[in-house]
Design a protein around this motif. Structure first.
Motif, PDB file in Angstrom:
ATOM      1  N   TYR A  80     -37.535 -17.696   2.765  1.00 46.64           N
ATOM      2  CA  TYR A  80     -37.800 -18.760   3.734  1.00 46.64           C
ATOM      3  C   TYR A  80     -39.269 -18.801   4.176  1.00 46.64           C
ATOM      4  N   GLU A  81     -39.992 -17.728   3.884  1.00 48.37           N
ATOM      5  CA  GLU A  81     -41.389 -17.668   4.317  1.00 48.37           C
ATOM      6  C   GLU A  81     -42.351 -18.297   3.314  1.00 48.37           C
ATOM      7  N   ILE A  82     -41.856 -18.637   2.148  1.00 49.75           N
ATOM      8  CA  ILE A  82     -42.744 -19.121   1.094  1.00 49.75           C
ATOM      9  C   ILE A  82     -42.339 -20.520   0.648  1.00 49.75           C
ATOM     10  N   SER A  83     -43.234 -21.166  -0.094  1.00 46.75           N
ATOM     11  CA  SER A  83     -42.983 -22.546  -0.495  1.00 46.75           C
ATOM     12  C   SER A  83     -41.981 -22.614  -1.645  1.00 46.75           C
ATOM     13  N   GLY A  84     -41.517 -23.834  -1.900  1.00 49.43           N
ATOM     14  CA  GLY A  84     -40.579 -24.043  -3.000  1.00 49.43           C
ATOM     15  C   GLY A  84     -41.156 -23.601  -4.337  1.00 49.43           C
ATOM     16  N   GLY A  85     -42.444 -23.858  -4.544  1.00 47.62           N
ATOM     17  CA  GLY A  85     -43.092 -23.449  -5.792  1.00 47.62           C
ATOM     18  C   GLY A  85     -43.086 -21.935  -5.957  1.00 47.62           C
ATOM     19  N   MET A  86     -43.357 -21.239  -4.859  1.00 48.97           N
ATOM     20  CA  MET A  86     -43.350 -19.773  -4.931  1.00 48.97           C
ATOM     21  C   MET A  86     -41.948 -19.237  -5.159  1.00 48.97           C
ATOM     22  N   ARG A  87     -40.968 -19.900  -4.542  1.00 44.64           N
ATOM     23  CA  ARG A  87     -39.582 -19.461  -4.756  1.00 44.64           C
ATOM     24  C   ARG A  87     -39.199 -19.583  -6.224  1.00 44.64           C
ATOM     25  N   GLN A  88     -39.637 -20.676  -6.860  1.00 41.78           N
ATOM     26  CA  GLN A  88     -39.300 -20.843  -8.270  1.00 41.78           C
ATOM     27  C   GLN A  88     -40.043 -19.829  -9.138  1.00 41.78           C
ATOM     28  N   ARG A  89     -41.270 -19.499  -8.744  1.00 43.11           N
ATOM     29  CA  ARG A  89     -41.986 -18.429  -9.454  1.00 43.11           C
ATOM     30  C   ARG A  89     -41.185 -17.135  -9.379  1.00 43.11           C
ATOM     31  N   ALA A  90     -40.723 -16.837  -8.160  1.00 45.24           N
ATOM     32  CA  ALA A  90     -39.954 -15.594  -7.975  1.00 45.24           C
ATOM     33  C   ALA A  90     -38.654 -15.641  -8.783  1.00 45.24           C
ATOM     34  N   ALA A  91     -38.029 -16.831  -8.832  1.00 41.71           N
ATOM     35  CA  ALA A  91     -36.778 -16.959  -9.594  1.00 41.71           C
ATOM     36  C   ALA A  91     -37.034 -16.715 -11.080  1.00 41.71           C
ATOM     37  N   ILE A  92     -38.166 -17.216 -11.560  1.00 43.02           N
ATOM     38  CA  ILE A  92     -38.526 -16.965 -12.963  1.00 43.02           C
ATOM     39  C   ILE A  92     -38.763 -15.474 -13.175  1.00 43.02           C
ATOM     40  N   ALA A  93     -39.472 -14.872 -12.226  1.00 43.10           N
ATOM     41  CA  ALA A  93     -39.733 -13.425 -12.326  1.00 43.10           C
ATOM     42  C   ALA A  93     -38.424 -12.645 -12.354  1.00 43.10           C
ATOM     43  N   ARG A  94     -37.462 -13.087 -11.545  1.00 41.44           N
ATOM     44  CA  ARG A  94     -36.177 -12.383 -11.528  1.00 41.44           C
ATOM     45  C   ARG A  94     -35.474 -12.476 -12.880  1.00 41.44           C
ATOM     46  N   SER A  95     -35.517 -13.688 -13.468  1.00 39.43           N
ATOM     47  CA  SER A  95     -34.888 -13.854 -14.778  1.00 39.43           C
ATOM     48  C   SER A  95     -35.564 -12.984 -15.827  1.00 39.43           C
ATOM     49  N   LEU A  96     -36.890 -12.906 -15.756  1.00 41.85           N
ATOM     50  CA  LEU A  96     -37.605 -12.060 -16.717  1.00 41.85           C
ATOM     51  C   LEU A  96     -37.235 -10.598 -16.496  1.00 41.85           C
ATOM     52  N   ALA A  97     -37.143 -10.216 -15.204  1.00 45.21           N
ATOM     53  CA  ALA A  97     -36.839  -8.824 -14.874  1.00 45.21           C
ATOM     54  C   ALA A  97     -35.436  -8.435 -15.342  1.00 45.21           C
ATOM     55  N   LEU A  98     -34.555  -9.421 -15.375  1.00 43.37           N
ATOM     56  CA  LEU A  98     -33.192  -9.176 -15.837  1.00 43.37           C
ATOM     57  C   LEU A  98     -33.171  -8.838 -17.324  1.00 43.37           C
ATOM     58  N   GLY A  99     -34.256  -9.219 -17.994  1.00 43.83           N
ATOM     59  CA  GLY A  99     -34.381  -8.867 -19.405  1.00 43.83           C
ATOM     60  C   GLY A  99     -33.467  -9.651 -20.322  1.00 43.83           C
ATOM     61  N   SER A 100     -32.942 -10.764 -19.854  1.00 44.03           N
ATOM     62  CA  SER A 100     -32.020 -11.546 -20.687  1.00 44.03           C
ATOM     63  C   SER A 100     -32.761 -12.150 -21.878  1.00 44.03           C
ATOM     64  N   PRO A 101     -32.185 -12.032 -23.080  1.00 42.76           N
ATOM     65  CA  PRO A 101     -32.821 -12.666 -24.233  1.00 42.76           C
ATOM     66  C   PRO A 101     -32.765 -14.198 -24.170  1.00 42.76           C
ATOM     67  N   LEU A 102     -31.816 -14.723 -23.393  1.00 45.54           N
ATOM     68  CA  LEU A 102     -31.678 -16.174 -23.275  1.00 45.54           C
ATOM     69  C   LEU A 102     -31.928 -16.575 -21.827  1.00 45.54           C
ATOM     70  N   LEU A 103     -32.777 -17.562 -21.649  1.00 46.13           N
ATOM     71  CA  LEU A 103     -33.132 -18.015 -20.312  1.00 46.13           C
ATOM     72  C   LEU A 103     -32.682 -19.457 -20.151  1.00 46.13           C
ATOM     73  N   LEU A 104     -31.832 -19.702 -19.161  1.00 46.20           N
ATOM     74  CA  LEU A 104     -31.316 -21.046 -18.918  1.00 46.20           C
ATOM     75  C   LEU A 104     -31.941 -21.574 -17.637  1.00 46.20           C
ATOM     76  N   MET A 105     -32.506 -22.770 -17.716  1.00 47.12           N
ATOM     77  CA  MET A 105     -33.203 -23.291 -16.536  1.00 47.12           C
ATOM     78  C   MET A 105     -32.684 -24.688 -16.214  1.00 47.12           C
ATOM     79  N   ASP A 106     -32.180 -24.843 -14.989  1.00 49.29           N
ATOM     80  CA  ASP A 106     -31.560 -26.100 -14.584  1.00 49.29           C
ATOM     81  C   ASP A 106     -32.513 -26.888 -13.688  1.00 49.29           C
ATOM     82  N   GLU A 107     -33.253 -27.786 -14.262  1.00 49.24           N
ATOM     83  CA  GLU A 107     -34.255 -28.567 -13.527  1.00 49.24           C
ATOM     84  C   GLU A 107     -35.002 -27.685 -12.530  1.00 49.24           C
ATOM     85  N   PRO A 108     -35.601 -26.612 -13.015  1.00 50.69           N
ATOM     86  CA  PRO A 108     -36.163 -25.638 -12.077  1.00 50.69           C
ATOM     87  C   PRO A 108     -37.355 -26.187 -11.288  1.00 50.69           C
TER      88      PRO A 108
END
Lengths: 294, 259
Positions: A155-183
């Motif tokens: 809640y302290e950061i902007s929508g753009g930063m939240r999406q950056r963090a969400a991408i970072a989380r997906s990368l950190a999960l190490g999934s070989p497949l990344l699904l993005m829904d109108e991110p």
């Protein structure tokens, strides 16, 4: 119809760029999949084959079922018929081998960014010490340009930063497949461009690159990001075209948008949409107010 | 960074909040005026503010002792209700068959006014303290349980999606997702439960305690010492207010992420 062929014909390849899909290892195959929600047919007879390392943009107007398709791929929904295989195995439920970035709710609001990422890291690499997890979380945050933001809450950061963090989380999960829904759908144009560029950069990298299915209703975005664009028609959602994007290597956004090839593709996709709408009008299946274009 | 936005949490002060103070001033003045200016038949029944204040100061040691005694009932009963109500609420709210098994009972048992348990609890339990703790527990349990269950049952779908994507098992999902997601509801239940706990505490003390806040008021009413009795009422009000304010403070700290 020139330029783009409909599904019944072979996949169109503007410049004969890249080898065809079947030479590479198949990451994901969607076979005759239909999906209904509350007895309404949302997706009908979807067939798709996605090679490893491919960046697929799924493009379609609102209500065409592109989010449903992504949820099916994630295992968050089950098809009413047909099957979806990921790395040869039937998808039966969500799984950390398929990371998802949602439009604006991928993070838990009660955890700071570091702890949000630590949840993913904990799953990807079991048995790490707490301090180690936090260190890795910070590395992933650095990777998406969130240096020094580890202790911030969503809640302290902007929508753009939240999406950056969400991408970072997906990368950190190490999934070989990344699904993005109108991110980037909820972002302002400036941030959308920045995040598109970040995504291009991450997907070209050998360490973070992976197979991506990216859902969008934005034609420019689809053509800028995708190796291949799957165009969905509406009511019910079906694949109406598959387009191999002919732009090689590192794309320069402004040169690309100026190029005649890009313009031509854009017009052709637009024509496809209209054709789809007209077909429905003829069939009398469009109720006024539904199926609005983009 | 240009992306960063500032969410200012500052509220405009100034004249706002003054209205509340005004009401206290008006009430205090009318108390003073009605007790001194009106020709009252029984003046001992209507102590002036000054007399009441003196009574409050005089009985402060006794009131503090009574507060301690009351809290020995309130705190264990209330905390037990919060812990068990929240845990069981989360389980009943998120596990289908437990919900179906427990819900009919909850629907019947929750609306029973907990005060009706007091005589039986006193008869049943070995000491007054244990019976009062039981009554406070029953009273505070239901609001916490009902709210926790409602919160757990309505966890937003996208939290569940995220939990699936992160590969959470059932227990991890309950602990890391359902519990925090239901916390706003749990705190609502805790506030209702705390108010009820005070009501039940004082009512129980009227029945059978030999010390405590409710007992203090009852005792001086029996002896027609109305200044002390009114002082006891005011003091109990302040203690209740302080407890509610403390809960609200904790809630703001814990639910910092709720916007």
């Amino acid at each position: 119809m020139s330029g783009i062929n409909s599904l019944s014909e072979s996949t169109f390849d503007v410049n004969g760029r890249k080898g065809s899909v079947d030479i590479k290892r198949i990451a994901l195959s969607v076979e005759q999949v239909s999906f209904a929600y509350d007895a309404v047919l949302v997706l009908k007879d979807i067939n798709l084959t996605i090679a490893e390392g491919e960046f697929i943009a799924v493009l379609g107007p609102s209500g065409c079922g592109k989010t449903s398709l992504l949820r099916l791929l994630a295992g968050l929904e089950k098809p009413v018929s047909g099957k979806i295989l990921h790395q040869g195995a039937l998808i039966t439920g969500p799984n950390i081998t398929r990371g998802v970035v949602f439009q604006d709710y991928s993070l838990f609001p009660w955890l700071n960014l570091q702890d949000n990422l630590a949840l993913a890291i904990n799953k990807a690499r079991k048995g790490l010490a707490r301090a180690e997890r936090k260190k890795i979380a910070e590395e992933y945050l650095d990777l998406v340009g969130l240096q020094g933001m580890a202790l911030k809450h969503p809640y302290e950061i902007s929508g753009g930063m939240r999406q950056r963090a969400a991408i970072a989380r997906s990368l950190a999960l190490g999934s070989p497949l990344l699904l993005m829904d109108e991110p980037f759908g909820a972002l302002d144009p400036v941030n959308r461009v920045r995040l598109q560029d970040l995504l291009v950069q991450l997907c070209r990298s050998t360490t973070t690159g992976r197979t991506v299915v990216f859902v969008t209703h934005d034609v420019e975005e689809a053509l800028y990001l995708g190796d291949r664009v799957i165009v969905l028609g509406t009511t019910p959602g079906r694949v109406i075209a598959e387009i191999k994007v002919p732009f090689e290597g590192q794309r320069q956004r402004y040169d690309l948008f100026q190029s005649s090839e890009f313009r031509k593709l854009e017009e052709q996709i637009s024509a496809l949409y209209h054709e789809d709408i007209e077909r429905q009008l003829e069939a009398g299946s469009v109720v006024s107010g539904e199926g609005a274009l983009i | 960074m240009t992306e960063q936005q500032h969410y200012s949490a500052s509220h405009k002060k100034g004249f706002k909040g003054f209205e509340g103070v005004l009401l206290f001033v008006v009430l205090g003045l009318s108390w003073q005026l009605t007790t001194t200016m009106l020709p009252l038949s029984n003046t001992s029944l209507y102590p002036t503010p000054a007399v009441t204040f003196k009574a409050l100061l005089d009985s402060l040691p006794e009131l503090l002792k009574g507060t301690w005694s009351s809290f020995l009932i309130l705190v264990p009963g209330y905390l037990l209700a919060v812990v068990l109500g929240a845990l069981w609420g989360i389980v009943a709210g998120s596990v289908g068959w437990i919900h179906r098994a427990f819900d009919p009972f909850a629907k019947v048992a929750a609306p029973i006014p907990p005060t009706v348990y007091i005589p039986y609890a006193i008869a049943l339990m070995p000491t007054f303290r244990v019976s009062a703790i039981l009554v406070v527990f029953i009273g505070a349990f239901w609001p916490v349980f009902v709210n926790a269950a409602a919160g757990a049952a309505s966890v937003p779908l996208h939290y569940r999606d995220n939990a699936g994507i992160l590969g959470f098992g059932r227990f991890e999902y309950m602990r890391r997702v359902v519990f925090p997601a239901a916390l706003p509801n749990i705190f609502s239940g805790m506030a209702v439960g705390l108010a009820l706990a005070f009501i039940l505490l004082t009512v129980a003390e009227l029945f059978g305690a030999n010390q405590g806040l409710g007992r203090f008021v009852q005792y001086y009413a029996d002896y027609a010492d109305y200044p002390r009795m009114v002082a006891g009422i005011l003091y109990t009000g302040m203690v209740t207010f302080a407890a509610m304010a403390l809960l609200d403070f904790v809630k703001r700290r814990v639910l910092f992420w709720v916007r």
